[in-house]
Design a protein around this motif. Structure first.
Motif, PDB file in Angstrom:
ATOM      1  N   MET A  50       0.717  -1.115   0.053  1.00  0.00           N
ATOM      2  CA  MET A  50       0.010   0.200   0.015  1.00  0.00           C
ATOM      3  C   MET A  50       1.024   1.414  -0.069  1.00  0.00           C
ATOM      4  O   MET A  50       0.690   2.315  -0.670  1.00  0.00           O
ATOM      5  CB  MET A  50      -0.865   0.016   1.256  1.00  0.00           C
ATOM      6  CG  MET A  50      -2.213   1.016   1.080  1.00  0.00           C
ATOM      7  SD  MET A  50      -3.150   0.444  -0.294  1.00  0.00           S
ATOM      8  CE  MET A  50      -4.379  -0.657   0.603  1.00  0.00           C
TER       9      MET A  50
ATOM     10  N   GLY B  92     -11.133  -1.682  -1.201  1.00  0.00           N
ATOM     11  CA  GLY B  92      -9.883  -1.724  -1.556  1.00  0.00           C
ATOM     12  C   GLY B  92      -9.037  -2.704  -2.520  1.00  0.00           C
ATOM     13  O   GLY B  92      -7.954  -3.027  -2.608  1.00  0.00           O
ATOM     14  N   ALA B  95      -6.116  -2.920  -4.753  1.00  0.00           N
ATOM     15  CA  ALA B  95      -5.321  -1.970  -4.584  1.00  0.00           C
ATOM     16  C   ALA B  95      -3.954  -2.819  -4.151  1.00  0.00           C
ATOM     17  O   ALA B  95      -2.606  -2.437  -4.194  1.00  0.00           O
ATOM     18  CB  ALA B  95      -5.517  -1.128  -3.242  1.00  0.00           C
ATOM     19  N   THR B  96      -4.117  -4.069  -3.497  1.00  0.00           N
ATOM     20  CA  THR B  96      -3.065  -4.717  -3.023  1.00  0.00           C
ATOM     21  C   THR B  96      -3.407  -6.195  -3.271  1.00  0.00           C
ATOM     22  O   THR B  96      -4.607  -6.763  -3.400  1.00  0.00           O
ATOM     23  CB  THR B  96      -2.658  -4.945  -1.531  1.00  0.00           C
ATOM     24  OG1 THR B  96      -3.565  -5.398  -0.751  1.00  0.00           O
ATOM     25  CG2 THR B  96      -2.269  -2.984  -1.225  1.00  0.00           C
ATOM     26  N   GLU B 121     -13.400  -1.815  -7.814  1.00  0.00           N
ATOM     27  CA  GLU B 121     -13.263  -2.873  -6.820  1.00  0.00           C
ATOM     28  C   GLU B 121     -14.398  -4.206  -7.378  1.00  0.00           C
ATOM     29  O   GLU B 121     -13.635  -5.296  -7.243  1.00  0.00           O
ATOM     30  CB  GLU B 121     -13.978  -2.559  -5.439  1.00  0.00           C
ATOM     31  CG  GLU B 121     -12.852  -1.826  -4.530  1.00  0.00           C
ATOM     32  CD  GLU B 121     -13.655  -0.855  -3.467  1.00  0.00           C
ATOM     33  OE1 GLU B 121     -12.768  -0.244  -2.746  1.00  0.00           O
ATOM     34  OE2 GLU B 121     -14.862  -0.950  -3.289  1.00  0.00           O
ATOM     35  N   GLU B 131      -7.585  -1.346 -11.281  1.00  0.00           N
ATOM     36  CA  GLU B 131      -6.633  -1.166 -10.175  1.00  0.00           C
ATOM     37  C   GLU B 131      -7.539  -0.049  -9.328  1.00  0.00           C
ATOM     38  O   GLU B 131      -8.109   0.645  -9.726  1.00  0.00           O
ATOM     39  CB  GLU B 131      -5.409  -0.499 -10.733  1.00  0.00           C
ATOM     40  CG  GLU B 131      -4.508  -1.655 -10.989  1.00  0.00           C
ATOM     41  CD  GLU B 131      -3.114  -0.922 -11.419  1.00  0.00           C
ATOM     42  OE1 GLU B 131      -3.013  -0.012 -10.840  1.00  0.00           O
ATOM     43  OE2 GLU B 131      -2.581  -1.742 -12.282  1.00  0.00           O
ATOM     44  N   THR B 132      -7.303  -0.152  -8.021  1.00  0.00           N
ATOM     45  CA  THR B 132      -7.885   0.702  -7.144  1.00  0.00           C
ATOM     46  C   THR B 132      -7.030   1.471  -6.373  1.00  0.00           C
ATOM     47  O   THR B 132      -5.846   1.033  -6.080  1.00  0.00           O
ATOM     48  CB  THR B 132      -8.798  -0.015  -6.018  1.00  0.00           C
ATOM     49  OG1 THR B 132      -9.622  -0.898  -6.586  1.00  0.00           O
ATOM     50  CG2 THR B 132      -9.387   0.710  -5.436  1.00  0.00           C
ATOM     51  N   LYS B 133      -7.098   3.032  -6.433  1.00  0.00           N
ATOM     52  CA  LYS B 133      -6.086   3.568  -5.853  1.00  0.00           C
ATOM     53  C   LYS B 133      -6.410   3.766  -4.267  1.00  0.00           C
ATOM     54  O   LYS B 133      -7.161   4.618  -3.833  1.00  0.00           O
ATOM     55  CB  LYS B 133      -6.350   5.123  -6.478  1.00  0.00           C
ATOM     56  CG  LYS B 133      -5.043   6.095  -6.129  1.00  0.00           C
ATOM     57  CD  LYS B 133      -5.305   7.441  -6.802  1.00  0.00           C
ATOM     58  CE  LYS B 133      -4.147   8.491  -6.464  1.00  0.00           C
ATOM     59  NZ  LYS B 133      -4.416   9.775  -7.248  1.00  0.00           N
ATOM     60  N   GLY B 134      -5.804   2.858  -3.492  1.00  0.00           N
ATOM     61  CA  GLY B 134      -6.203   2.766  -2.252  1.00  0.00           C
ATOM     62  C   GLY B 134      -7.364   2.245  -1.954  1.00  0.00           C
ATOM     63  O   GLY B 134      -7.632   1.184  -2.241  1.00  0.00           O
TER      64      GLY B 134
END
Lengths: 261, 261, 261
Positions: A50, B92, B95-96, B121, B131-134
């Motif tokens: 993150m 999220g 994001a990861t 998401e 992709e998710t920014k955070g």
């Protein structure tokens, strides 16, 4: 920097927090009110990932555990590798031996770009004679500005000491920020919010000393505007968020109240 | 359903949350404002027992750890056995890697009745390129409504995709809800609150697609009413709670803004 | 005690909380609004040290885990040694077996000076027939005042039972406090705040029965003042903080509404 707030709102930097459970919502919400994107993630399996997609990392040891410290070290190491600014809010250092030790461990293990604390927290970190009443500053013997400057030099970082007047030093330049209002101390979390705001200004300004000075001017100015409309901590918090949201670089220009020492 | 809000207020369903540490208070407080009873409990020794006496289970992975995921699985299994609706807010994902894996693990281990997330998401969960920014959505390549519908069919569940317009699909019917106001995005937690509200509408309406559609109409309408009185995120949050508290099925009837696609 | 609020504001007692993750901010913020200093710390390495420098310890099992219970025991033992008052808010006892067992473990391991709960939580703790709907009271068979009195005698402590009317007993004296307003139940956290407030009044008044009675009168009076200005839970919370902040011993004198039974 010329128009930091405009830049924040245009670039919407992602600000990764590993923070305490008391003010975690306020840190996120204030980050959002300024126009940046907060994300909170502390699991060891993902925290470094993150951090890698973030523009700043904000660490706050308000309700630390040894597991949380481990996650902070993972994230800070990832930030260091990528030159992502790391802010440490040294909440409660000087109150217990464990906090002193964990803060020292962080400083010994990774590079912190901006160390923030109240007068007694920073004094204690810097090896001065100081005690913290829980998370509340007590008076310190030494001259705060000198402590900040010497500690910044020793750690090769920017030191932010918050109090009635805020002191920011990179060991070379030292700023005294006088913006703010006493109602800011009537609610829990303004100190933690300040660390988040320092993080988001640092995300868009590589001169971290200038970024921290701006952050505290902007936040303090918002506090002044909010206080003028408030009759206690409840209404103050409401107005504080509204004022931050409606702030502009233009508006702050005439309100900035700082000096270089 | 004819008068869902009246039913919620009369039956006061207990809504068990295993959620994140950022918005946990807001989720509980919004549940209460709607007239239901929130309970938060995540210890593995008790979480399934708490689910068993509840009318809905809301899972939110905003600040997930592997231990919290284990508790979620225990509670969701207990809910599945008793046919208690389970909502998953996939905060999220995208994001990861850890979030992607944990969300996939939940979907593989238990039945989720309603999966909620923002555009990126849900797209990521559904195997699309995203992709998710955070915890913030980024644009996705695919057509959102098609993604929601196909994913709902694949998972035999209701999918709720939140964004400028909210998309709800059970794989058969697809609703587009247009209620809401951009100020809802100015505070942290409205997404999480929405998942709680979906949970409490599902607690009183076995047609989960209809329940989710109603939930977002009611919440969005409250947001519109609140926004009209607000000058920023601080006052908006205050008015949002007041408007939800003073909402009625009658009042929402003329404000509902959705279409079936 | 003659002027408890003035004393709190002058001495600023440090109130150590080990509490739940839902209302942790509200507990801290309300402690601050009354003029005391909150500190939250739950790591086993430091919790007893934090208790030792505090003037009261407030334990709240709202989101308990077995690790948190262990920390509570460490802190409570440290408080017992130094005669620092310990408040236990028995949130959710009667809802799951785990909560019943952990609460019993606390009572068996350390001395609690003030046990607080709603009607069904206290009744369950006292061995009566009672169930709790999550964290919400259900009706109980026994006479509440009798239960409180007998339980206080059995545990040699002060018992605080909150509900439409609050009952406070030390086994000898029993007070019924009628201050308060139903809007206090419209927001999450007023019960937890009440435990914090009992803690801070106990920090300045060794007669814990009197302190608890005062705490609930002062908080209830603030609720009445706030309710008169509010149109829902959002505005109520704002006004509640403002009213507490602007409260005075003088103002409460004419509003106190309690009787000795």
């Amino acid at each position: 920097m010329n128009e930091p707030l405009k830049t924040i709102r245009e670039t919407k930097p992602l600000i990764h927090h590993i923070t305490n459970w008391v003010t975690i919502y306020e840190c996120a919400n204030m980050t959002r009110a300024f126009g940046a994107l907060p994300v909170m993630a502390h699991a060891p399996e993902e925290c470094a990932d993150m951090t890698k997609i973030s523009s700043a990392l904000v660490l706050n040891i308000g309700t630390l555990t040894s597991e949380i410290i481990d996650s902070m070290l993972l994230s800070a190491a990832a930030a260091n590798e990528r030159d992502i600014p790391v802010v440490l809010d040294a909440v409660g250092v000087g109150a217990t031996k464990f906090r002193d030790e964990m803060a020292a461990k962080i400083l010994a293990s990774v590079h912190i770009d901006i160390i923030k604390g109240n007068y007694s927290e920073i004094a204690k970190l810097a090896g001065e004679n100081a005690e913290t009443k829980g998370v509340e500053a007590t008076s310190i013997d030494a001259d705060p500005a000198k402590v900040a400057k010497a500690f910044a030099k020793a750690e090769s970082c920017v030191v932010v000491m918050t109090g009635k007047e805020d002191i920011i030093s990179d060991g070379d330049r030292t700023f005294i920020v006088k913006n703010g209002h006493e109602l800011m101390g009537s609610i829990v979390g303004t100190g933690c919010m300040a660390a988040s705001i320092v993080g988001l200004f640092a995300a868009v300004n590589r001169d971290y000393c200038d970024a921290a000075k701006d952050a505290l001017c902007y936040f303090g100015a918002s506090g002044e505007l909010a206080a003028a409309k408030s009759s206690g901590p409840g209404s103050f918090k409401v107005h504080l968020y509204d004022e931050v949201f409606n702030l502009s670089d233009e508006k702050v220009k005439s309100m900035k109240n700082f000096e270089e020492k």
